[in-house]
Design a protein around this motif. Sequence first.
Motif, PDB file in Angstrom:
ATOM      1  N   ARG A 160       0.844  -1.190   0.000  1.00  0.00           N
ATOM      2  CA  ARG A 160       0.000   0.000   0.000  1.00  0.00           C
ATOM      3  C   ARG A 160       0.883   1.245   0.000  1.00  0.00           C
ATOM      4  NH1 ARG A 160      -3.059  -1.239   4.063  1.00  0.00           N
ATOM      5  NH2 ARG A 160      -4.494  -2.294   2.695  1.00  0.00           N
ATOM      6  N   LEU A 161       0.513   2.213  -0.820  1.00  0.00           N
ATOM      7  CA  LEU A 161       1.203   3.503  -0.880  1.00  0.00           C
ATOM      8  C   LEU A 161       0.217   4.576  -0.439  1.00  0.00           C
ATOM      9  CD1 LEU A 161       3.669   5.211  -1.742  1.00  0.00           C
ATOM     10  CD2 LEU A 161       2.667   5.311  -4.001  1.00  0.00           C
ATOM     11  N   VAL A 162       0.592   5.344   0.564  1.00  0.00           N
ATOM     12  CA  VAL A 162      -0.271   6.401   1.105  1.00  0.00           C
ATOM     13  C   VAL A 162       0.385   7.736   0.801  1.00  0.00           C
ATOM     14  CG1 VAL A 162      -1.328   7.360   3.181  1.00  0.00           C
ATOM     15  CG2 VAL A 162      -1.046   4.883   2.961  1.00  0.00           C
ATOM     16  N   ILE A 163      -0.369   8.627   0.155  1.00  0.00           N
ATOM     17  CA  ILE A 163       0.123   9.968  -0.171  1.00  0.00           C
ATOM     18  C   ILE A 163      -0.712  10.966   0.610  1.00  0.00           C
ATOM     19  CG2 ILE A 163       0.392  11.681  -1.990  1.00  0.00           C
ATOM     20  CD1 ILE A 163       0.718   9.385  -3.970  1.00  0.00           C
ATOM     21  N   VAL A 164      -0.045  11.806   1.401  1.00  0.00           N
ATOM     22  CA  VAL A 164      -0.715  12.850   2.172  1.00  0.00           C
ATOM     23  C   VAL A 164      -0.146  14.184   1.710  1.00  0.00           C
ATOM     24  CG1 VAL A 164      -1.192  13.764   4.462  1.00  0.00           C
ATOM     25  CG2 VAL A 164      -0.916  11.297   4.149  1.00  0.00           C
ATOM     26  N   GLY A 165      -0.975  14.978   1.053  1.00  0.00           N
ATOM     27  CA  GLY A 165      -0.506  16.267   0.558  1.00  0.00           C
ATOM     28  C   GLY A 165      -1.524  16.908  -0.356  1.00  0.00           C
ATOM     29  N   ARG A 166      -1.230  18.133  -0.760  1.00  0.00           N
ATOM     30  CA  ARG A 166      -2.164  18.882  -1.606  1.00  0.00           C
ATOM     31  C   ARG A 166      -1.683  19.059  -3.028  1.00  0.00           C
ATOM     32  NH1 ARG A 166      -4.930  23.450   2.133  1.00  0.00           N
ATOM     33  NH2 ARG A 166      -6.311  21.972   3.142  1.00  0.00           N
ATOM     34  N   GLY A 167      -0.391  18.977  -3.253  1.00  0.00           N
ATOM     35  CA  GLY A 167       0.101  19.219  -4.605  1.00  0.00           C
ATOM     36  C   GLY A 167       1.104  18.172  -5.018  1.00  0.00           C
ATOM     37  N   GLY A 168       1.013  17.772  -6.281  1.00  0.00           N
ATOM     38  CA  GLY A 168       1.975  16.808  -6.759  1.00  0.00           C
ATOM     39  C   GLY A 168       1.539  16.176  -8.062  1.00  0.00           C
ATOM     40  N   VAL A 169       2.331  15.194  -8.502  1.00  0.00           N
ATOM     41  CA  VAL A 169       2.106  14.547  -9.786  1.00  0.00           C
ATOM     42  C   VAL A 169       2.207  13.038  -9.611  1.00  0.00           C
ATOM     43  CG1 VAL A 169       3.005  14.268 -12.127  1.00  0.00           C
ATOM     44  CG2 VAL A 169       3.105  16.499 -11.022  1.00  0.00           C
ATOM     45  N   VAL A 170       1.219  12.326 -10.136  1.00  0.00           N
ATOM     46  CA  VAL A 170       1.253  10.866 -10.202  1.00  0.00           C
ATOM     47  C   VAL A 170       1.016  10.498 -11.657  1.00  0.00           C
ATOM     48  CG1 VAL A 170       0.192   8.709  -9.445  1.00  0.00           C
ATOM     49  CG2 VAL A 170       0.339  10.624  -7.862  1.00  0.00           C
ATOM     50  N   THR A 171       1.958   9.788 -12.273  1.00  0.00           N
ATOM     51  CA  THR A 171       1.815   9.439 -13.680  1.00  0.00           C
ATOM     52  C   THR A 171       0.989   8.172 -13.849  1.00  0.00           C
ATOM     53  OG1 THR A 171       3.818   8.090 -13.786  1.00  0.00           O
ATOM     54  CG2 THR A 171       4.062  10.466 -14.196  1.00  0.00           C
ATOM     55  N   LEU A 172       0.435   8.008 -15.047  1.00  0.00           N
ATOM     56  CA  LEU A 172      -0.320   6.800 -15.357  1.00  0.00           C
ATOM     57  C   LEU A 172       0.588   5.576 -15.327  1.00  0.00           C
ATOM     58  CD1 LEU A 172      -2.567   8.139 -18.247  1.00  0.00           C
ATOM     59  CD2 LEU A 172      -3.220   7.714 -15.875  1.00  0.00           C
ATOM     60  N   GLU A 173       1.827   5.750 -15.724  1.00  0.00           N
ATOM     61  CA  GLU A 173       2.780   4.649 -15.685  1.00  0.00           C
ATOM     62  C   GLU A 173       3.034   4.198 -14.247  1.00  0.00           C
ATOM     63  OE1 GLU A 173       6.904   3.472 -17.981  1.00  0.00           O
ATOM     64  OE2 GLU A 173       6.483   5.579 -17.583  1.00  0.00           O
ATOM     65  N   ALA A 174       3.027   5.136 -13.303  1.00  0.00           N
ATOM     66  CA  ALA A 174       3.199   4.786 -11.890  1.00  0.00           C
ATOM     67  C   ALA A 174       1.994   3.996 -11.383  1.00  0.00           C
ATOM     68  CB  ALA A 174       3.401   6.049 -11.054  1.00  0.00           C
ATOM     69  N   LEU A 175       0.793   4.377 -11.826  1.00  0.00           N
ATOM     70  CA  LEU A 175      -0.398   3.629 -11.440  1.00  0.00           C
ATOM     71  C   LEU A 175      -0.345   2.205 -11.978  1.00  0.00           C
ATOM     72  CD1 LEU A 175      -3.189   6.310 -11.990  1.00  0.00           C
ATOM     73  CD2 LEU A 175      -2.137   5.601  -9.828  1.00  0.00           C
ATOM     74  N   LYS A 176       0.120   2.030 -13.205  1.00  0.00           N
ATOM     75  CA  LYS A 176       0.259   0.701 -13.788  1.00  0.00           C
ATOM     76  C   LYS A 176       1.300  -0.107 -13.035  1.00  0.00           C
ATOM     77  CE  LYS A 176      -0.097  -2.596 -16.821  1.00  0.00           C
ATOM     78  NZ  LYS A 176      -0.921  -3.690 -16.398  1.00  0.00           N
ATOM     79  N   TRP A 177       2.397   0.518 -12.601  1.00  0.00           N
ATOM     80  CA  TRP A 177       3.448  -0.153 -11.830  1.00  0.00           C
ATOM     81  C   TRP A 177       2.858  -0.670 -10.516  1.00  0.00           C
ATOM     82  CZ3 TRP A 177       6.015  -0.314  -7.265  1.00  0.00           C
ATOM     83  CH2 TRP A 177       7.301  -0.838  -7.239  1.00  0.00           C
ATOM     84  N   LEU A 178       2.073   0.158  -9.835  1.00  0.00           N
ATOM     85  CA  LEU A 178       1.435  -0.250  -8.579  1.00  0.00           C
ATOM     86  C   LEU A 178       0.464  -1.404  -8.810  1.00  0.00           C
ATOM     87  CD1 LEU A 178       0.746   3.252  -7.000  1.00  0.00           C
ATOM     88  CD2 LEU A 178       2.353   1.534  -6.157  1.00  0.00           C
ATOM     89  N   GLU A 179      -0.280  -1.339  -9.900  1.00  0.00           N
ATOM     90  CA  GLU A 179      -1.223  -2.418 -10.203  1.00  0.00           C
ATOM     91  C   GLU A 179      -0.487  -3.720 -10.489  1.00  0.00           C
ATOM     92  OE1 GLU A 179      -3.874  -4.801 -12.794  1.00  0.00           O
ATOM     93  OE2 GLU A 179      -2.391  -3.499 -13.701  1.00  0.00           O
ATOM     94  N   ASP A 180       0.641  -3.630 -11.176  1.00  0.00           N
ATOM     95  CA  ASP A 180       1.426  -4.825 -11.507  1.00  0.00           C
ATOM     96  C   ASP A 180       1.978  -5.529 -10.274  1.00  0.00           C
ATOM     97  OD1 ASP A 180       0.949  -4.469 -14.194  1.00  0.00           O
ATOM     98  OD2 ASP A 180       2.906  -3.563 -14.622  1.00  0.00           O
ATOM     99  N   VAL A 181       2.360  -4.761  -9.245  1.00  0.00           N
ATOM    100  CA  VAL A 181       2.893  -5.387  -8.030  1.00  0.00           C
ATOM    101  C   VAL A 181       1.795  -5.707  -7.019  1.00  0.00           C
ATOM    102  CG1 VAL A 181       5.161  -4.321  -8.272  1.00  0.00           C
ATOM    103  CG2 VAL A 181       3.456  -3.211  -6.844  1.00  0.00           C
ATOM    104  N   GLY A 182       0.549  -5.337  -7.324  1.00  0.00           N
ATOM    105  CA  GLY A 182      -0.569  -5.646  -6.435  1.00  0.00           C
ATOM    106  C   GLY A 182      -0.665  -4.723  -5.242  1.00  0.00           C
ATOM    107  N   ALA A 183      -0.208  -3.490  -5.401  1.00  0.00           N
ATOM    108  CA  ALA A 183      -0.245  -2.531  -4.294  1.00  0.00           C
ATOM    109  C   ALA A 183      -1.422  -1.570  -4.453  1.00  0.00           C
ATOM    110  CB  ALA A 183       1.062  -1.734  -4.249  1.00  0.00           C
ATOM    111  N   GLY A 184      -1.987  -1.160  -3.336  1.00  0.00           N
ATOM    112  CA  GLY A 184      -3.069  -0.184  -3.334  1.00  0.00           C
ATOM    113  C   GLY A 184      -2.524   1.222  -3.186  1.00  0.00           C
TER     114      GLY A 184
END
Length: 127
Positions: free
Chosen positions: A62-86
């Motif tokens: 599980r990855l928890v992000i606490v904040g108001r500003g930032g960038v999450v790429t679609l490739e990062a979301l796919k990486w998380l999905e591939d390893v089975g992380a929320g």
Amino acid sequence: MPARAYHAPHPPVQEGVRDGVLVLSGYGLRLYVQRRHLVCEDGWCSTRRVLRLHRATCGLRRLVIVGRGGVVTLEALKWLEDVGAGLLCADIDGTVLLAWGPRGLDEPRLRRAQALAPSNELGVELT
């Protein structure tokens, strides 16, 4: 000239993930993939942290992000999905902005039993 005090370096990536959970916080958060590693940047002002996670050794659940500003790429979301992380993104006041996780059990017999539960005596008794 007095000796200059240096901050201790950040712990290795494996120590950044505790019990399968990694928490990122601060401003200007960045989550992206570079050379098949997930790169996580967080921190406040000049105190920044950069973690590089490899699929095989990260142990991330599980990855928890606490904040108001930032960038999450679609490739990062796919990486998380591939390893089975929320992924959980929350505002600094605790408001959940995004909650996403791996797929749960796909057990047709369990779904069928749940669907038929209201019409059989065991389901009515459990209710």
